[in-house]
Motif scaffolding. Structure first.
Motif, PDB file in Angstrom:
ATOM      1  N   VAL A   1     102.543 -53.413 -61.415  1.00  0.00           N
ATOM      2  CA  VAL A   1     101.626 -53.921 -60.403  1.00  0.00           C
ATOM      3  C   VAL A   1     102.394 -54.389 -59.170  1.00  0.00           C
ATOM      4  O   VAL A   1     101.951 -54.181 -58.027  1.00  0.00           O
ATOM      5  CB  VAL A   1     100.755 -55.055 -60.982  1.00  0.00           C
ATOM      6  CG1 VAL A   1      99.876 -55.666 -59.905  1.00  0.00           C
ATOM      7  CG2 VAL A   1      99.903 -54.515 -62.133  1.00  0.00           C
ATOM      8  N   ARG A   2     103.548 -55.002 -59.385  1.00  0.00           N
ATOM      9  CA  ARG A   2     104.379 -55.404 -58.248  1.00  0.00           C
ATOM     10  C   ARG A   2     104.769 -54.188 -57.415  1.00  0.00           C
ATOM     11  O   ARG A   2     104.720 -54.228 -56.174  1.00  0.00           O
ATOM     12  CB  ARG A   2     105.616 -56.147 -58.766  1.00  0.00           C
ATOM     13  CG  ARG A   2     106.742 -56.350 -57.760  1.00  0.00           C
ATOM     14  CD  ARG A   2     106.286 -57.036 -56.486  1.00  0.00           C
ATOM     15  NE  ARG A   2     105.844 -58.402 -56.698  1.00  0.00           N
ATOM     16  CZ  ARG A   2     105.289 -59.145 -55.734  1.00  0.00           C
ATOM     17  NH1 ARG A   2     105.089 -58.628 -54.525  1.00  0.00           N
ATOM     18  NH2 ARG A   2     104.895 -60.382 -55.981  1.00  0.00           N
ATOM     19  N   LYS A   3     105.143 -53.097 -58.044  1.00  0.00           N
ATOM     20  CA  LYS A   3     105.508 -51.871 -57.329  1.00  0.00           C
ATOM     21  C   LYS A   3     104.324 -51.357 -56.507  1.00  0.00           C
ATOM     22  O   LYS A   3     104.460 -51.006 -55.328  1.00  0.00           O
ATOM     23  CB  LYS A   3     105.962 -50.806 -58.332  1.00  0.00           C
ATOM     24  CG  LYS A   3     106.373 -49.472 -57.715  1.00  0.00           C
ATOM     25  CD  LYS A   3     106.889 -48.538 -58.808  1.00  0.00           C
ATOM     26  CE  LYS A   3     107.372 -47.212 -58.207  1.00  0.00           C
ATOM     27  NZ  LYS A   3     106.269 -46.414 -57.656  1.00  0.00           N
ATOM     28  N   TRP A   4     103.133 -51.349 -57.123  1.00  0.00           N
ATOM     29  CA  TRP A   4     101.933 -50.877 -56.427  1.00  0.00           C
ATOM     30  C   TRP A   4     101.630 -51.763 -55.214  1.00  0.00           C
ATOM     31  O   TRP A   4     101.359 -51.261 -54.120  1.00  0.00           O
ATOM     32  CB  TRP A   4     100.740 -50.882 -57.381  1.00  0.00           C
ATOM     33  CG  TRP A   4      99.453 -50.469 -56.738  1.00  0.00           C
ATOM     34  CD1 TRP A   4      98.948 -49.207 -56.646  1.00  0.00           C
ATOM     35  CD2 TRP A   4      98.506 -51.325 -56.064  1.00  0.00           C
ATOM     36  NE1 TRP A   4      97.751 -49.211 -55.970  1.00  0.00           N
ATOM     37  CE2 TRP A   4      97.452 -50.499 -55.598  1.00  0.00           C
ATOM     38  CE3 TRP A   4      98.448 -52.697 -55.835  1.00  0.00           C
ATOM     39  CZ2 TRP A   4      96.363 -51.013 -54.902  1.00  0.00           C
ATOM     40  CZ3 TRP A   4      97.356 -53.205 -55.136  1.00  0.00           C
ATOM     41  CH2 TRP A   4      96.329 -52.368 -54.673  1.00  0.00           C
ATOM     42  N   TYR A   5     101.703 -53.069 -55.414  1.00  0.00           N
ATOM     43  CA  TYR A   5     101.337 -54.013 -54.356  1.00  0.00           C
ATOM     44  C   TYR A   5     102.332 -53.952 -53.195  1.00  0.00           C
ATOM     45  O   TYR A   5     101.941 -53.938 -52.016  1.00  0.00           O
ATOM     46  CB  TYR A   5     101.273 -55.424 -54.942  1.00  0.00           C
ATOM     47  CG  TYR A   5     100.845 -56.485 -53.966  1.00  0.00           C
ATOM     48  CD1 TYR A   5      99.622 -56.410 -53.304  1.00  0.00           C
ATOM     49  CD2 TYR A   5     101.654 -57.600 -53.720  1.00  0.00           C
ATOM     50  CE1 TYR A   5      99.219 -57.407 -52.420  1.00  0.00           C
ATOM     51  CE2 TYR A   5     101.257 -58.600 -52.845  1.00  0.00           C
ATOM     52  CZ  TYR A   5     100.033 -58.491 -52.193  1.00  0.00           C
ATOM     53  OH  TYR A   5      99.641 -59.484 -51.318  1.00  0.00           O
ATOM     54  N   ASP A   6     103.627 -53.885 -53.517  1.00  0.00           N
ATOM     55  CA  ASP A   6     104.629 -53.816 -52.455  1.00  0.00           C
ATOM     56  C   ASP A   6     104.479 -52.536 -51.636  1.00  0.00           C
ATOM     57  O   ASP A   6     104.612 -52.545 -50.398  1.00  0.00           O
ATOM     58  CB  ASP A   6     106.039 -53.890 -53.043  1.00  0.00           C
ATOM     59  CG  ASP A   6     106.397 -55.304 -53.515  1.00  0.00           C
ATOM     60  OD1 ASP A   6     105.582 -56.224 -53.285  1.00  0.00           O
ATOM     61  OD2 ASP A   6     107.474 -55.467 -54.110  1.00  0.00           O
ATOM     62  N   GLU A   7     104.178 -51.422 -52.319  1.00  0.00           N
ATOM     63  CA  GLU A   7     103.977 -50.164 -51.600  1.00  0.00           C
ATOM     64  C   GLU A   7     102.742 -50.246 -50.712  1.00  0.00           C
ATOM     65  O   GLU A   7     102.731 -49.714 -49.593  1.00  0.00           O
ATOM     66  CB  GLU A   7     103.858 -49.013 -52.586  1.00  0.00           C
ATOM     67  CG  GLU A   7     105.179 -48.655 -53.267  1.00  0.00           C
ATOM     68  CD  GLU A   7     105.027 -47.553 -54.307  1.00  0.00           C
ATOM     69  OE1 GLU A   7     103.858 -47.148 -54.588  1.00  0.00           O
ATOM     70  OE2 GLU A   7     106.047 -47.110 -54.858  1.00  0.00           O
ATOM     71  N   ARG A   8     101.716 -50.904 -51.201  1.00  0.00           N
ATOM     72  CA  ARG A   8     100.504 -51.033 -50.390  1.00  0.00           C
ATOM     73  C   ARG A   8     100.770 -51.897 -49.155  1.00  0.00           C
ATOM     74  O   ARG A   8     100.309 -51.581 -48.049  1.00  0.00           O
ATOM     75  CB  ARG A   8      99.376 -51.638 -51.228  1.00  0.00           C
ATOM     76  CG  ARG A   8      98.089 -51.885 -50.432  1.00  0.00           C
ATOM     77  CD  ARG A   8      96.943 -52.294 -51.332  1.00  0.00           C
ATOM     78  NE  ARG A   8      95.783 -52.697 -50.545  1.00  0.00           N
ATOM     79  CZ  ARG A   8      94.883 -51.861 -50.016  1.00  0.00           C
ATOM     80  NH1 ARG A   8      95.027 -50.550 -50.183  1.00  0.00           N
ATOM     81  NH2 ARG A   8      93.854 -52.305 -49.322  1.00  0.00           N
ATOM     82  N   LYS A   9     101.513 -52.985 -49.328  1.00  0.00           N
ATOM     83  CA  LYS A   9     101.785 -53.895 -48.215  1.00  0.00           C
ATOM     84  C   LYS A   9     102.926 -53.394 -47.326  1.00  0.00           C
ATOM     85  O   LYS A   9     103.062 -53.837 -46.176  1.00  0.00           O
ATOM     86  CB  LYS A   9     102.132 -55.287 -48.758  1.00  0.00           C
ATOM     87  CG  LYS A   9     100.961 -56.033 -49.389  1.00  0.00           C
ATOM     88  CD  LYS A   9      99.877 -56.336 -48.364  1.00  0.00           C
ATOM     89  CE  LYS A   9      98.847 -57.308 -48.902  1.00  0.00           C
ATOM     90  NZ  LYS A   9      97.761 -57.581 -47.942  1.00  0.00           N
ATOM     91  N   GLY A  10     103.755 -52.498 -47.864  1.00  0.00           N
ATOM     92  CA  GLY A  10     104.858 -51.966 -47.072  1.00  0.00           C
ATOM     93  C   GLY A  10     106.048 -52.885 -46.965  1.00  0.00           C
ATOM     94  O   GLY A  10     106.909 -52.699 -46.085  1.00  0.00           O
TER      95      GLY A  10
ATOM     96  N   ALA B   1     106.043 -58.704 -51.582  1.00  0.00           N
ATOM     97  CA  ALA B   1     104.911 -59.173 -50.765  1.00  0.00           C
ATOM     98  C   ALA B   1     104.270 -60.383 -51.450  1.00  0.00           C
ATOM     99  O   ALA B   1     104.031 -60.365 -52.660  1.00  0.00           O
ATOM    100  CB  ALA B   1     103.894 -58.057 -50.598  1.00  0.00           C
ATOM    101  N   PRO B   2     104.011 -61.457 -50.704  1.00  0.00           N
ATOM    102  CA  PRO B   2     103.464 -62.679 -51.316  1.00  0.00           C
ATOM    103  C   PRO B   2     102.067 -62.461 -51.913  1.00  0.00           C
ATOM    104  O   PRO B   2     101.194 -61.863 -51.278  1.00  0.00           O
ATOM    105  CB  PRO B   2     103.401 -63.659 -50.141  1.00  0.00           C
ATOM    106  CG  PRO B   2     104.334 -63.106 -49.121  1.00  0.00           C
ATOM    107  CD  PRO B   2     104.285 -61.627 -49.265  1.00  0.00           C
ATOM    108  N   ALA B   3     101.875 -62.976 -53.113  1.00  0.00           N
ATOM    109  CA  ALA B   3     100.550 -62.899 -53.742  1.00  0.00           C
ATOM    110  C   ALA B   3      99.523 -63.683 -52.944  1.00  0.00           C
ATOM    111  O   ALA B   3      98.327 -63.372 -52.989  1.00  0.00           O
ATOM    112  CB  ALA B   3     100.626 -63.418 -55.172  1.00  0.00           C
ATOM    113  N   ALA B   4      99.968 -64.680 -52.200  1.00  0.00           N
ATOM    114  CA  ALA B   4      99.047 -65.486 -51.390  1.00  0.00           C
ATOM    115  C   ALA B   4      98.394 -64.668 -50.286  1.00  0.00           C
ATOM    116  O   ALA B   4      97.383 -65.091 -49.711  1.00  0.00           O
ATOM    117  CB  ALA B   4      99.794 -66.670 -50.785  1.00  0.00           C
TER     118      ALA B   4
END
Length: 490
Positions: free
Chosen positions: A264-273, A277-280
């Motif tokens: 999930v961290r990989k997915w989220y970082d790719e989405r945010k670029g 990327a902060p969860a906040a």
């Protein structure tokens, strides 16, 4: 004015009065039944609800019989292409199941068609039927007499299949449930932070490599059903927690070395670029995009296994349940429509299904739905009725009127291809080994000792026996309403 003219004027006056009276009667709202209900035995307040029964629907004659039925229970009118297995088809704006011979079919079923497990139930079985095979044959015919044509999840499929005339049945396999059980053992018992379905933090473990290893073992046994024409289709798991804030939970509650966190961290970082990327900074758009990714991961894995071992039968989904989570999510339903043939929904809390919700389910998914659990509990049964999500009502007749009203609204939607009453038999209240959520409540169409609730069943039969004609009536009613709306706009 001569006497002849006076008589003519009197006749015209009487005729006008008759016309006005007829119009007034026609405009008068039908007098539907009223049912008192409450959420459970702990709720002191009873409220009155309307129940639209078929004997009181304006312009509908419930006493006429439906068309002749096929061996599967399909209606022998308007035959479609026969594939040898059940399938779905949309005809004239309405969704149908099509039976193996090509006849339109609606799955009118009861779930958990089993004999129970207590010593008292075993004794009652022997006294009434002798053997399980005799029980299955006798009780399937009983259900047919009351207008049912199928069996829902957790039924005794192996005994049913040995019957000379089996009812169209369903099979449930639980790959995620199997993995959850193994995971619990691995960690020495129940999760400390388990949610209502026993999943830690209410998160399905779709990203775990261990889940991938379990899927094949959980699903492979279905190969034995692949050529069975009486099988309607498969469910995978039941009421998994597809929560709206699953992205937040993965990133803030899981340890950073867990497989799910890493994925999930990989997915989220790719989405945010950006890295880490902060969860906040998670937005609603992020949550919805993740719902698609998260649910698609589960669906892709289980459907690949299903199609590998049985390419012939319908996939009926994973039995949605949560009103304000997946049942209200366009993202979840879009993914469901990509993989499921029919979307299964366990429907509780509402007195009757909501028309807007049902329209959205089809609009979001492009697929029909089937209601796989619903029921009420009668307080005349002698059971405490403390547990379970179904409403409490006063009598067995009330249970039947609830059934008629609920099903009529399902059929009015045009998108429902069946319903499964939960359940066939009340649990033995003295059997403390049963699931506590089912132990003390009147959910069955028969009591724990196989005695039928005939008042309930008679009311169910009234609707079941005229389902096809009720569909035609409701479709004509909708077409007329649409015509009037068009005329008014013109």
């Amino acid at each position: 004015m001569n006497s002849r003219m006076k008589r003519l004027l009197n006749r015209l006056t009487l005729l006008a009065a008759a016309v006005l009276a007829a119009g007034s009667l026609a405009a008068k709202a039908p007098e539907y039944r009223r049912v008192e209900a409450r959420e459970n035995a702990q709720k002191p307040e009873w409220k009155s609800y309307e129940a639209k029964t078929v004997d009181r629907l304006p312009g509908f004659n419930c006493r006429k019989s439906d068309p002749k039925q096929s061996v599967y229970g399909g209606w022998m009118v308007d035959r479609q292409e026969a594939t040898g297995f059940f399938r779905t088809q949309k005809i004239g704006g309405r969704w149908w199941l099509i039976d193996p011979e090509g006849w339109p079919f609606i799955h009118k079923a009861v779930a958990v068609f089993t004999t129970g497990g207590s010593d008292r139930q075993k004794k009652a079985l022997e006294e009434k039927f002798g053997t399980r095979a005799a029980w299955a044959a006798d009780q399937q015919e009983m259900l047919r007499r009351y207008g049912f044509n199928g069996l829902g999840a957790w039924s005794d499929v192996e005994t049913v299949r040995e019957s000379e005339r089996p009812m169209p049945y369903t099979v449930i396999v639980s790959p995620m449930g199997m993995y959850r059980s193994q995971h619990r053992r691995h960690f020495g018992g129940k999760y400390k932070q388990a949610g209502w379905q026993g999943y830690r933090f209410d998160l399905a473990m779709v990203f775990d490599p261990g889940f991938d290893a379990v899927i094949d073992r959980a699903v492979s046994p279905i190969a034995e059903y692949r050529d069975d024409k009486y099988l309607l289709g498969y469910f995978t798991d039941n009421e998994l927690p597809w929560v709206n804030d699953a992205l937040d939970r993965h990133l803030t509650l899981l340890a950073h070395d867990e497989d799910a966190y890493i994925a999930v961290r990989k997915w989220y970082d790719e989405r945010k670029g950006v890295k880490d990327a902060p969860a906040a900074e998670i937005t609603d758009a992020d949550r919805k995009a993740f719902q698609t990714f998260y649910f698609d991961t589960y669906m892709r894995k289980v459907t690949e296994a299903l199609r590998k071992y049985d390419p012939n039968h319908l996939y009926l989904g994973c039995r949605f349940n949560q009103h304000h989570q997946e049942m209200a999510s366009p993202e979840i339903f879009a993914v469901a429509g990509k993989y499921m043939d029919v979307i299964s929904i366990n429907h509780y809390r509402l007195w009757e299904p909501d028309a807007a919700w049902m329209a959205n389910w089809e609009k979001w998914s492009g697929k029909p739905f089937i209601i796989t659990e619903f029921y009420t509990k009668g307080e005349d049964s002698g059971l405490p009725n403390n547990t379970g999500a179904g409403w409490n009502v006063r009598t067995q007749a009330d249970r039947g009127w609830f059934y008629q009203n609920f099903v009529t609204e399902l059929l009015r939607s045009g998108n429902c291809v069946g319903w499964h009453w939960f359940t066939y038999m009340d649990n033995d209240p003295q059997n403390l080994k049963t699931d506590p959520s089912n132990r003390d409540s009147n959910k069955g169409v028969v009591a724990w000792n196989f005695e039928p609730y005939t008042v309930l069943l008679d009311e169910m039969k009234q609707l079941n026996d005229c389902t096809y004609r009720l569909i035609r009536h409701l479709d004509a009613e909708k077409a007329e309403a649409n015509r009037k709306t068009t005329d008014n706009h013109e």
